[in-house]
Design a protein around this motif. Structure first.
Motif, mmCIF file in Angstrom:
data_model
loop_
_atom_site.group_PDB
_atom_site.id
_atom_site.type_symbol
_atom_site.label_atom_id
_atom_site.label_comp_id
_atom_site.label_asym_id
_atom_site.label_seq_id
_atom_site.Cartn_x
_atom_site.Cartn_y
_atom_site.Cartn_z
ATOM 1 N N ALA A 27 -4.025 -13.782 -11.014
ATOM 2 C CA ALA A 27 -3.573 -13.888 -9.627
ATOM 3 C C ALA A 27 -2.167 -14.463 -9.551
ATOM 4 C CB ALA A 27 -4.549 -14.746 -8.837
ATOM 5 N N VAL A 28 -1.308 -13.977 -10.424
ATOM 6 C CA VAL A 28 0.100 -14.393 -10.449
ATOM 7 C C VAL A 28 0.938 -13.144 -10.632
ATOM 8 C CG1 VAL A 28 -0.392 -16.680 -11.387
ATOM 9 C CG2 VAL A 28 0.010 -14.775 -12.947
ATOM 10 N N PRO A 29 2.193 -13.180 -10.222
ATOM 11 C CA PRO A 29 3.046 -12.009 -10.436
ATOM 12 C C PRO A 29 3.229 -11.731 -11.923
ATOM 13 C CG PRO A 29 4.033 -13.539 -8.860
ATOM 14 C CD PRO A 29 2.893 -14.255 -9.488
ATOM 15 N N GLY A 30 3.402 -10.483 -12.248
ATOM 16 C CA GLY A 30 3.650 -10.112 -13.636
ATOM 17 C C GLY A 30 2.907 -8.863 -14.019
ATOM 18 N N ARG A 31 3.178 -8.416 -15.237
ATOM 19 C CA ARG A 31 2.521 -7.238 -15.782
ATOM 20 C C ARG A 31 1.835 -7.658 -17.075
ATOM 21 N NH1 ARG A 31 6.093 -3.038 -17.152
ATOM 22 N NH2 ARG A 31 4.537 -1.454 -16.615
ATOM 23 N N PHE A 32 0.595 -7.255 -17.231
ATOM 24 C CA PHE A 32 -0.252 -7.741 -18.312
ATOM 25 C C PHE A 32 -0.867 -6.556 -19.061
ATOM 26 C CE2 PHE A 32 -0.181 -10.594 -14.719
ATOM 27 C CZ PHE A 32 0.167 -11.811 -15.295
ATOM 28 N N PRO A 33 -1.168 -6.729 -20.348
ATOM 29 C CA PRO A 33 -1.848 -5.648 -21.070
ATOM 30 C C PRO A 33 -3.162 -5.277 -20.389
ATOM 31 C CG PRO A 33 -1.059 -7.321 -22.602
ATOM 32 C CD PRO A 33 -0.882 -7.885 -21.219
ATOM 33 N N GLY A 34 -3.502 -4.000 -20.448
ATOM 34 C CA GLY A 34 -4.723 -3.516 -19.825
ATOM 35 C C GLY A 34 -5.876 -3.446 -20.800
ATOM 36 N N VAL A 35 -7.059 -3.836 -20.348
ATOM 37 C CA VAL A 35 -8.281 -3.762 -21.150
ATOM 38 C C VAL A 35 -9.328 -2.995 -20.344
ATOM 39 C CG1 VAL A 35 -10.131 -5.042 -22.284
ATOM 40 C CG2 VAL A 35 -7.781 -5.942 -22.327
ATOM 41 N N LEU A 36 -9.796 -1.897 -20.899
ATOM 42 C CA LEU A 36 -10.864 -1.125 -20.271
ATOM 43 C C LEU A 36 -12.184 -1.600 -20.859
ATOM 44 C CD1 LEU A 36 -11.545 1.158 -18.307
ATOM 45 C CD2 LEU A 36 -11.316 2.769 -20.215
ATOM 46 N N LEU A 37 -13.011 -2.207 -20.018
ATOM 47 C CA LEU A 37 -14.260 -2.835 -20.457
ATOM 48 C C LEU A 37 -15.430 -1.948 -20.033
ATOM 49 C CD1 LEU A 37 -15.239 -6.588 -19.828
ATOM 50 C CD2 LEU A 37 -16.892 -4.753 -20.001
ATOM 51 N N PHE A 38 -16.162 -1.458 -21.007
ATOM 52 C CA PHE A 38 -17.339 -0.632 -20.742
ATOM 53 C C PHE A 38 -18.601 -1.496 -20.792
ATOM 54 C CE2 PHE A 38 -14.271 2.479 -22.296
ATOM 55 C CZ PHE A 38 -14.433 3.511 -21.380
ATOM 56 N N SER A 39 -19.417 -1.356 -19.759
ATOM 57 C CA SER A 39 -20.613 -2.177 -19.609
ATOM 58 C C SER A 39 -21.766 -1.652 -20.460
ATOM 59 C CB SER A 39 -21.043 -2.178 -18.138
ATOM 60 O OG SER A 39 -21.518 -0.890 -17.763
#
Length: 250
Positions: A27-39
């Motif tokens: 919940a802060v400005p910025g760009r972060f690596p993406g993680v696709l989490l499969f349930s």
């Protein structure tokens, strides 16, 4: 790190109903690596939601797709009971493998283009999700994958017809991959684990391999099989992998 966990998007999937993707991100400005989490087969349960929040709090933009979006109404969560287990397992063998793959392609593309994502991508998953995380990591855009007690890879039985090509395609795997297994897990016996590892060696995959004394679903923080110490150990290994592969230059 404080996170946002109240967002979702209904994203298009070719030839299918839209798929709801739940987002968890700092919940802060910025760009972060993406993680696709499969349930697991139950979709976005409390334990999966808490897991996604934990990963997001380490500085990742996490997407969790509803894996049975063609068959269940948006927002459906199956219960951890016999009826929910039966429904989840039935859908696992009803949905075509190509549809699982199409979901992964759409979700990765959406996540990579999200304003909060840096464009670097990883996958992770548990049980059914461990298998889907592995298949999604066959996409060359994925730098790393963490697969926890991934079912059906050794038997080739994912999807309609129970005839997936996951082992056959292992030579396509370029992502650095972490596999974690419970030695007392009846769903992936010793011979099955050995078949997967032999195939990884055959294709020269870049992987880590951990077997621990635990049953199936030992990472789920509900129920009698949960092992908090092994949860921390497994998450530490995964986060180290993501830090090394997703935050590196290039």
């Amino acid at each position: 790190m404080i996170i946002r966990s109240d967002e979702y998007e209904d994203i298009p999937v070719p030839g299918s109903a839209p798929m709801r993707l739940h987002l968890f991100r700092p919940a802060v400005p910025g760009r972060f690596p993406g993680v696709l989490l499969f349930s697991e087969i139950y979709q976005l349960t409390g334990p999966i939601r808490r897991l996604a929040a934990m990963v997001a709090g380490q500085g990742y933009c996490v997407g969790v797709p509803e894996v049975y979006h063609e068959y269940e109404a948006p927002g459906t969560v199956l219960r951890y009971d016999q009826a929910g287990t039966d429904r989840g397992n039935a859908l696992k063998f009803t949905k075509p493998v190509a549809a699982f793959d199409a979901d992964a392609m759409s979700a990765l593309a959406f996540l990579q283009q999200h304003p909060a994502c840096s464009g670097r991508l990883a996958t992770m998953g548990l049980c059914l999700g461990g298998h889907l995380a592995y298949r999604a990591a066959l996409n060359p855009a994925v730098a790393a994958a963490a697969c926890f007690y991934a079912t059906d890879i050794h038997s080739g039985t994912l999807g309609a017809g129970k005839a997936d090509d996951s082992l056959a395609r292992m030579g396509e795997l370029k992502a650095e991959t972490l596999f974690v297994w419970g030695r007392q897990d009846p769903h992936i016996p010793f011979a099955g684990r050995e078949a997967i590892r032999a195939r990884l060696e055959e294709v020269g995959a870049r992987y880590e391999w951990h077997e621990v004394n635990a049953a199936h679903a030992f990472l789920r923080d509900e129920g009698p099989r949960y092992d908090p110490a092994l949860f921390l150990q497994a998450m530490g290994g995964m986060l180290a992998l993501f830090q090394r592969t997703l935050n590196a230059p290039g």
